[in-house]
Design a protein around this motif. Structure first.
Motif, PDB file in Angstrom:
ATOM      1  N   GLY A   1      45.792  26.713  38.264  1.00  0.00           N
ATOM      2  CA  GLY A   1      45.294  26.093  37.042  1.00  0.00           C
ATOM      3  C   GLY A   1      45.805  26.755  35.775  1.00  0.00           C
ATOM      4  N   GLY A   2      46.931  27.463  35.861  1.00  0.00           N
ATOM      5  CA  GLY A   2      47.510  28.091  34.681  1.00  0.00           C
ATOM      6  C   GLY A   2      47.484  29.603  34.734  1.00  0.00           C
ATOM      7  N   GLY A   3      47.098  30.183  35.868  1.00  0.00           N
ATOM      8  CA  GLY A   3      47.045  31.634  35.995  1.00  0.00           C
ATOM      9  C   GLY A   3      45.724  32.077  36.589  1.00  0.00           C
ATOM     10  N   VAL A   4      45.520  33.382  36.632  1.00  0.00           N
ATOM     11  CA  VAL A   4      44.290  33.947  37.195  1.00  0.00           C
ATOM     12  C   VAL A   4      43.239  34.042  36.097  1.00  0.00           C
ATOM     13  CG1 VAL A   4      43.260  35.917  38.386  1.00  0.00           C
ATOM     14  CG2 VAL A   4      45.648  35.293  38.845  1.00  0.00           C
ATOM     15  N   ARG A   5      42.060  33.549  36.383  1.00  0.00           N
ATOM     16  CA  ARG A   5      40.986  33.550  35.396  1.00  0.00           C
ATOM     17  C   ARG A   5      40.622  34.981  34.998  1.00  0.00           C
ATOM     18  NH1 ARG A   5      37.767  29.446  34.231  1.00  0.00           N
ATOM     19  NH2 ARG A   5      38.294  28.390  36.196  1.00  0.00           N
ATOM     20  N   ALA A   6      40.497  35.227  33.695  1.00  0.00           N
ATOM     21  CA  ALA A   6      40.116  36.544  33.193  1.00  0.00           C
ATOM     22  C   ALA A   6      38.797  36.988  33.808  1.00  0.00           C
ATOM     23  CB  ALA A   6      40.015  36.525  31.675  1.00  0.00           C
ATOM     24  N   GLY A   7      38.699  38.283  34.107  1.00  0.00           N
ATOM     25  CA  GLY A   7      37.508  38.834  34.732  1.00  0.00           C
ATOM     26  C   GLY A   7      37.545  38.815  36.241  1.00  0.00           C
ATOM     27  N   SER A   8      38.619  38.283  36.831  1.00  0.00           N
ATOM     28  CA  SER A   8      38.709  38.132  38.277  1.00  0.00           C
ATOM     29  C   SER A   8      39.285  39.371  38.955  1.00  0.00           C
ATOM     30  CB  SER A   8      39.597  36.932  38.636  1.00  0.00           C
ATOM     31  OG  SER A   8      39.052  35.716  38.181  1.00  0.00           O
ATOM     32  N   LEU A   9      38.896  39.547  40.207  1.00  0.00           N
ATOM     33  CA  LEU A   9      39.472  40.558  41.081  1.00  0.00           C
ATOM     34  C   LEU A   9      40.239  39.842  42.179  1.00  0.00           C
ATOM     35  CD1 LEU A   9      39.738  43.506  42.030  1.00  0.00           C
ATOM     36  CD2 LEU A   9      37.598  43.203  43.283  1.00  0.00           C
ATOM     37  N   VAL A  10      41.515  40.199  42.338  1.00  0.00           N
ATOM     38  CA  VAL A  10      42.393  39.565  43.315  1.00  0.00           C
ATOM     39  C   VAL A  10      42.801  40.588  44.372  1.00  0.00           C
ATOM     40  CG1 VAL A  10      44.579  38.349  43.690  1.00  0.00           C
ATOM     41  CG2 VAL A  10      43.303  37.988  41.558  1.00  0.00           C
ATOM     42  N   ALA A  11      42.652  40.236  45.649  1.00  0.00           N
ATOM     43  CA  ALA A  11      43.110  41.080  46.751  1.00  0.00           C
ATOM     44  C   ALA A  11      44.386  40.478  47.323  1.00  0.00           C
ATOM     45  CB  ALA A  11      42.049  41.171  47.836  1.00  0.00           C
ATOM     46  N   VAL A  12      45.464  41.264  47.325  1.00  0.00           N
ATOM     47  CA  VAL A  12      46.731  40.841  47.921  1.00  0.00           C
ATOM     48  C   VAL A  12      46.809  41.491  49.299  1.00  0.00           C
ATOM     49  CG1 VAL A  12      49.235  40.801  47.714  1.00  0.00           C
ATOM     50  CG2 VAL A  12      47.817  40.698  45.659  1.00  0.00           C
ATOM     51  N   SER A  13      46.660  40.685  50.353  1.00  0.00           N
ATOM     52  CA  SER A  13      46.610  41.187  51.718  1.00  0.00           C
ATOM     53  C   SER A  13      47.967  40.993  52.383  1.00  0.00           C
ATOM     54  CB  SER A  13      45.529  40.441  52.510  1.00  0.00           C
ATOM     55  OG  SER A  13      45.492  40.865  53.848  1.00  0.00           O
ATOM     56  N   ALA A  14      48.524  42.102  52.941  1.00  0.00           N
ATOM     57  CA  ALA A  14      49.843  42.021  53.558  1.00  0.00           C
ATOM     58  C   ALA A  14      50.060  43.211  54.473  1.00  0.00           C
ATOM     59  CB  ALA A  14      50.938  41.996  52.495  1.00  0.00           C
ATOM     60  N   LEU A  15      50.878  43.025  55.497  1.00  0.00           N
ATOM     61  CA  LEU A  15      51.304  44.145  56.314  1.00  0.00           C
ATOM     62  C   LEU A  15      52.165  45.078  55.469  1.00  0.00           C
ATOM     63  CD1 LEU A  15      52.273  42.254  59.591  1.00  0.00           C
ATOM     64  CD2 LEU A  15      50.368  43.847  59.328  1.00  0.00           C
TER      65      LEU A  15
END
Length: 215
Positions: free
Chosen positions: A23-37
């Motif tokens: 929707g145009g980027g990550v909403r301010a105030g959010s926590l994002v987890a990038v899960s990867a090997l």
């Protein structure tokens, strides 16, 4: 990389198609987890978002100089100078005094923790306090947190807490197809939104590009 101004209240991921899907980027105030090997090509996603935003980068594993060199190499030719504050940190120190490392974030900025493993292996109560402090700091400054979560065997003790508190989860998957390495991203959790995937990622001197839209 994306040079477009994102809608008010959102931070660019640095990847056009990913911004569009969110929707145009990550909403301010959010926590994002990038899960990867650990062997997957996930670090360029961190670098792409760092290049698009004022960033505080907390490295729990690599020396700050190494991270700064990687960031500089990853930035496309001709892009403006990076606004990234890279700090080497000790996980126990961060858990013991989270305000020292999370305080004073710039408004509308990005906080990267790379990787989260050392923090998640600490005391459960202290890690919960760290997550609470982090979420407050992000909300107060309209910033976004990007946690790099390496998948491990056995699983990290507190990973359940990270994923539960995350507002978004990005799953990076790697496969070998016809002798070529294929890296795909699925956004499997979007609090207040709709998950989507897969998008295929390519990596070159232009940065990170998503070349396949929503399924």
């Amino acid at each position: 990389m994306s040079d477009d101004t994102t809608p008010s209240g959102r931070l660019s991921t640095g990847v056009d198609l990913l911004d569009s899907g969110l929707g145009g980027g990550v909403r301010a105030g959010s926590l994002v987890a990038v899960s990867a090997l650990p062997r997957a090509q996930s670090e360029p996603l961190l670098y792409a978002m760092a290049a698009a935003n004022s960033t505080r980068y907390l490295s729990t594993l690599r020396p700050a100089e190494e991270v700064a060199d990687a960031l500089t190499t990853a930035v496309p030719m001709g892009k403006a100078a990076l606004d990234v504050d890279v700090r080497t940190v000790d996980g126990d120190d961060v858990l013991g005094s989270p305000e020292e490392f999370l305080g004073g974030l710039d408004a509308g900025s990005l906080l990267i923790v790379d990787p989260t493993t050392e923090l998640e292996q600490g005391d459960r109560h202290r890690y919960r306090e760290f997550l609470d402090t982090c979420k407050r700091a992000l909300r107060m400054t309209d910033s976004v947190g990007l946690f790099h979560c390496h998948e491990n065997t056995p699983s990290v003790l507190r990973r359940d807490m990270t994923l539960a508190r995350a507002d978004q989860v990005w799953d990076v998957r790697m496969d070998v197809v016809d002798r070529s390495v294929k890296t795909c991203l699925a956004v499997t959790k979007v609090r207040g939104g709709t998950p989507f995937g897969l998008v295929e990622l390519t990596f070159d001197e232009a940065g990170v590009t998503a070349i396949v839209g929503r399924d």
